[in-house]
Scaffold this motif. Sequence first.
Motif, PDB file in Angstrom:
ATOM      1  N   MET A   6       0.825  -1.188   0.000  1.00 44.89           N
ATOM      2  CA  MET A   6       0.000   0.000   0.000  1.00 44.89           C
ATOM      3  C   MET A   6       0.872   1.256   0.000  1.00 44.89           C
ATOM      4  N   HIS A   7       1.949   1.218   0.758  1.00 44.76           N
ATOM      5  CA  HIS A   7       2.814   2.396   0.822  1.00 44.76           C
ATOM      6  C   HIS A   7       3.495   2.665  -0.519  1.00 44.76           C
ATOM      7  N   LEU A   8       3.755   1.613  -1.284  1.00 41.70           N
ATOM      8  CA  LEU A   8       4.359   1.808  -2.600  1.00 41.70           C
ATOM      9  C   LEU A   8       3.416   2.550  -3.544  1.00 41.70           C
ATOM     10  N   ASN A   9       2.119   2.358  -3.363  1.00 37.21           N
ATOM     11  CA  ASN A   9       1.164   3.093  -4.195  1.00 37.21           C
ATOM     12  C   ASN A   9       1.184   4.576  -3.856  1.00 37.21           C
ATOM     13  N   TYR A  10       1.317   4.903  -2.576  1.00 39.25           N
ATOM     14  CA  TYR A  10       1.424   6.308  -2.190  1.00 39.25           C
ATOM     15  C   TYR A  10       2.709   6.920  -2.755  1.00 39.25           C
ATOM     16  N   ILE A  11       3.784   6.178  -2.686  1.00 42.98           N
ATOM     17  CA  ILE A  11       5.057   6.667  -3.226  1.00 42.98           C
ATOM     18  C   ILE A  11       4.955   6.846  -4.739  1.00 42.98           C
ATOM     19  N   GLY A  12       4.358   5.891  -5.418  1.00 39.05           N
ATOM     20  CA  GLY A  12       4.179   5.998  -6.868  1.00 39.05           C
ATOM     21  C   GLY A  12       3.328   7.194  -7.243  1.00 39.05           C
ATOM     22  N   LEU A  68       2.963   9.985  -5.489  1.00 35.94           N
ATOM     23  CA  LEU A  68       3.745  11.200  -5.246  1.00 35.94           C
ATOM     24  C   LEU A  68       4.821  11.403  -6.300  1.00 35.94           C
ATOM     25  N   VAL A  69       5.467  10.339  -6.721  1.00 37.94           N
ATOM     26  CA  VAL A  69       6.510  10.453  -7.752  1.00 37.94           C
ATOM     27  C   VAL A  69       5.908  10.949  -9.063  1.00 37.94           C
ATOM     28  N   GLY A  70       4.758  10.408  -9.441  1.00 35.76           N
ATOM     29  CA  GLY A  70       4.099  10.867 -10.661  1.00 35.76           C
ATOM     30  C   GLY A  70       3.732  12.336 -10.585  1.00 35.76           C
ATOM     31  N   LEU A  71       3.228  12.759  -9.426  1.00 33.76           N
ATOM     32  CA  LEU A  71       2.868  14.162  -9.251  1.00 33.76           C
ATOM     33  C   LEU A  71       4.090  15.064  -9.269  1.00 33.76           C
ATOM     34  N   ILE A  72       5.158  14.628  -8.632  1.00 35.28           N
ATOM     35  CA  ILE A  72       6.400  15.415  -8.612  1.00 35.28           C
ATOM     36  C   ILE A  72       6.975  15.547 -10.017  1.00 35.28           C
ATOM     37  N   LEU A 108      -0.716  10.838 -15.372  1.00 39.19           N
ATOM     38  CA  LEU A 108      -1.353   9.536 -15.569  1.00 39.19           C
ATOM     39  C   LEU A 108      -0.904   8.551 -14.493  1.00 39.19           C
ATOM     40  N   ALA A 109       0.386   8.535 -14.188  1.00 33.53           N
ATOM     41  CA  ALA A 109       0.895   7.653 -13.134  1.00 33.53           C
ATOM     42  C   ALA A 109       0.277   8.007 -11.788  1.00 33.53           C
ATOM     43  N   CYS A 110       0.161   9.295 -11.517  1.00 34.00           N
ATOM     44  CA  CYS A 110      -0.452   9.749 -10.274  1.00 34.00           C
ATOM     45  C   CYS A 110      -1.898   9.282 -10.178  1.00 34.00           C
ATOM     46  N   MET A 111      -2.653   9.446 -11.252  1.00 36.36           N
ATOM     47  CA  MET A 111      -4.069   9.059 -11.245  1.00 36.36           C
ATOM     48  C   MET A 111      -4.241   7.547 -11.118  1.00 36.36           C
ATOM     49  N   LEU A 112      -3.390   6.781 -11.787  1.00 33.83           N
ATOM     50  CA  LEU A 112      -3.521   5.324 -11.717  1.00 33.83           C
ATOM     51  C   LEU A 112      -3.232   4.807 -10.310  1.00 33.83           C
ATOM     52  N   HIS A 113      -2.205   5.352  -9.666  1.00 35.95           N
ATOM     53  CA  HIS A 113      -1.901   4.922  -8.305  1.00 35.95           C
ATOM     54  C   HIS A 113      -2.992   5.372  -7.339  1.00 35.95           C
ATOM     55  N   LEU A 114      -3.551   6.549  -7.557  1.00 34.39           N
ATOM     56  CA  LEU A 114      -4.659   7.012  -6.723  1.00 34.39           C
ATOM     57  C   LEU A 114      -5.868   6.104  -6.888  1.00 34.39           C
ATOM     58  N   LYS A 115      -6.131   5.676  -8.103  1.00 28.65           N
ATOM     59  CA  LYS A 115      -7.250   4.766  -8.367  1.00 28.65           C
ATOM     60  C   LYS A 115      -7.053   3.441  -7.634  1.00 28.65           C
ATOM     61  N   ILE A 116      -5.835   2.915  -7.653  1.00 31.12           N
ATOM     62  CA  ILE A 116      -5.534   1.658  -6.953  1.00 31.12           C
ATOM     63  C   ILE A 116      -5.736   1.825  -5.459  1.00 31.12           C
TER      64      ILE A 116
END
Length: 63
Positions: A1-7, A9-13, A38-46
Amino acid sequence: MHLNYIGMLVGLIIALINIFDPQFEGFMRWVIVSVGLLACMLHLKIILEKKRNKAVKENVTKS
């Protein structure tokens, strides 16, 4: 779960860095911004799907 938050944030950054301090010009800049968002949105969706599924499971077990 924490990797999704990191992913997420990385996409947003990545998107924000390329909007405010572009290393590329023109089309490539906007491709990088789009992929970052797109990476930010996909991780948020997950993340949201996992939380929803967890809430549904807790609701089912209480009933």
